[in-house]
Structure formats: structure tokens, C-alpha cells
Design an enzyme around this catalytic site. Structure first.
Site, short mmCIF file in Angstrom:
data_model
loop_
_atom_site.label_atom_id
_atom_site.label_comp_id
_atom_site.label_asym_id
_atom_site.label_seq_id
_atom_site.Cartn_x
_atom_site.Cartn_y
_atom_site.Cartn_z
N HIS A 72 53.68 41.23 32.79
CA HIS A 72 54.44 41.31 34.31
C HIS A 72 55.02 40.62 35.05
CE1 HIS A 72 50.29 43.92 35.45
NE2 HIS A 72 50.70 44.38 34.55
N GLU A 122 55.22 38.36 37.29
CA GLU A 122 54.80 36.71 37.37
C GLU A 122 54.81 36.12 36.46
OE1 GLU A 122 53.55 39.71 38.54
OE2 GLU A 122 53.25 39.81 40.88
N CYS A 162 48.63 40.86 41.19
CA CYS A 162 46.90 41.41 40.42
C CYS A 162 46.30 40.48 39.97
CB CYS A 162 47.82 42.28 39.31
SG CYS A 162 47.65 41.58 37.73
N CYS A 208 48.01 37.99 37.01
CA CYS A 208 48.68 37.21 37.64
C CYS A 208 48.13 36.46 38.51
CB CYS A 208 50.39 37.65 38.33
SG CYS A 208 50.54 39.18 37.49
#
Ligand code: GUN
Length: 164
Positions: free
Chosen positions: A56, A58, A86, A89
Site C-alpha cells: 500500500h 503508506e 486501512c 497501514c
């Protein structure tokens, strides 16, 4: 003359990264980590591009910052991201000791184009979570039972350990 770079600037950069990433075989997410002393590190979503479900934006930004700075501790840094992080993250940001998170779009915006961020938040809020993915503590009997705490006991007695 010194310039003050604002939160709005870094959030705008994360959104620009996200849009550009879509045109580079990535998901529509971008992030910027700014350290306490003002150094900026970027990340974009590379899940499908690298077959890595943890890539992801992040997490990628955390990895880039930690690698460049030679540390696993980003205390005092701020994570700017184009979309609400999410749970993975958020947990990654906690482990990196990031001090502050600022986001633009939210989990419902992500859901509107098919992303499961909101579903995974519900996993942690929902009594029925086992229907999505059961997580089980298996009570081991002898002879395995005494070994359960061995890794922790070994860690605890190691003088050279690096706490994190
Ligand atoms: N915030 C965020 N949500 C996502 N959902 C799926 N991928 C991502 C990502 O890279 N960032």
C-alpha cells in the site's frame, strides 16, 4: 527568505502521486512522510504491479523513509496520504512510531470504487469477524506446550537485543 510548506501542500502531493500512479499500473493511492526535521519521503501503491498485497502507498512510504534514513523509528514524523489508511497501514504507522496521520479521501470513498478498506475496519469492530477470517489460539498440549514461550524467554535474556 524561508518558505513554510503546509499540510495542504503535502496532502496535495499525495493526491497527485496517487493519480499519476494509476497511469503507471498502480492503485489510486499516494503518501508522503515528513520527518520532524522536514525531510519528505514518498510512496505509492504497488500491490498489483509487484504481486505484494502489503505494498500500500503508506507502507511503501514507510519502507522508503526507513531505508533512506537507516532507522526503524519514525518518531515525530507525519504521514500524509491521499486516502484514509486501512488497518494494516495504521498498524504499520504505529509500529513505525509515526506521530500524526493526515488523510484526504476516506474509507467510504475507497469503497465506492471497489476497495475493501471499510470491510477490513469492520473486521476489527465486528463480533462475527470469524466469517471473514478465523484467527485461533490453539492450546498446545505436551510436549509442545513448554516451547510456546521459548522465543520470548530467549529474547528477554539476550543482552544484545534491540528493543522496538
Ligand atoms: N489508504 C489506502 N487504502 C488502500 N486500499 C487498497 N490499497 C490501499 C492503499 O495503498 N492505501
Amino acid at each position: 527568505m524561508s518558505t513554510t510548506v503546509t499540510a495542504e501542500h503535502f496532502l496535495a502531493t499525495s493526491i497527485e502521486l496517487a493519480t499519476a500512479n494509476v497511469l503507471n499500473s498502480g492503485g489510486p493511492f499516494g503518501a508522503v512522510i515528513v520527518t520532524a526535521d522536514g525531510r519528505a519521503f514518498e510512496g505509492v501503491n504497488r500491490v498489483t504491479a509487484t504481486n505484494d498485497p502489503t505494498a500500500h502507498a503508506e507502507v511503501t512510504a514507510i519502507r522508503n523513509a526507513c531505508r533512506e534514513l537507516g532507522t526503524f523509528d519514525l518518531s515525530g514524523a507525519t504521514l500524509y496520504t491521499s486516502c484514509e489508511p486501512c488497518p494494516m497501514c495504521l498498524a504499520s504507522a504505529l509500529w513505525a512510531r509515526i506521530g500524526n496521520v493526515v488523510f484526504a479521501a476516506d474509507r467510504h470513498d475507497a469503497a465506492s470504487v471497489g476497495f475493501d478498506d471499510a470491510v477490513f475496519y469492520e473486521y476489527f469492530e465486528n463480533e462475527d469477524r470469524d466469517t471473514l477470517m478465523p484467527v485461533t489460539k490453539l492450546e498446545l498440549g505436551d510436549p509442545q506446550a513448554p516451547a510456546i514461550l521459548e522465543p520470548f524467554n530467549t529474547w528477554n535474556t539476550l543482552d544484545s537485543r534491540i528493543d522496538y
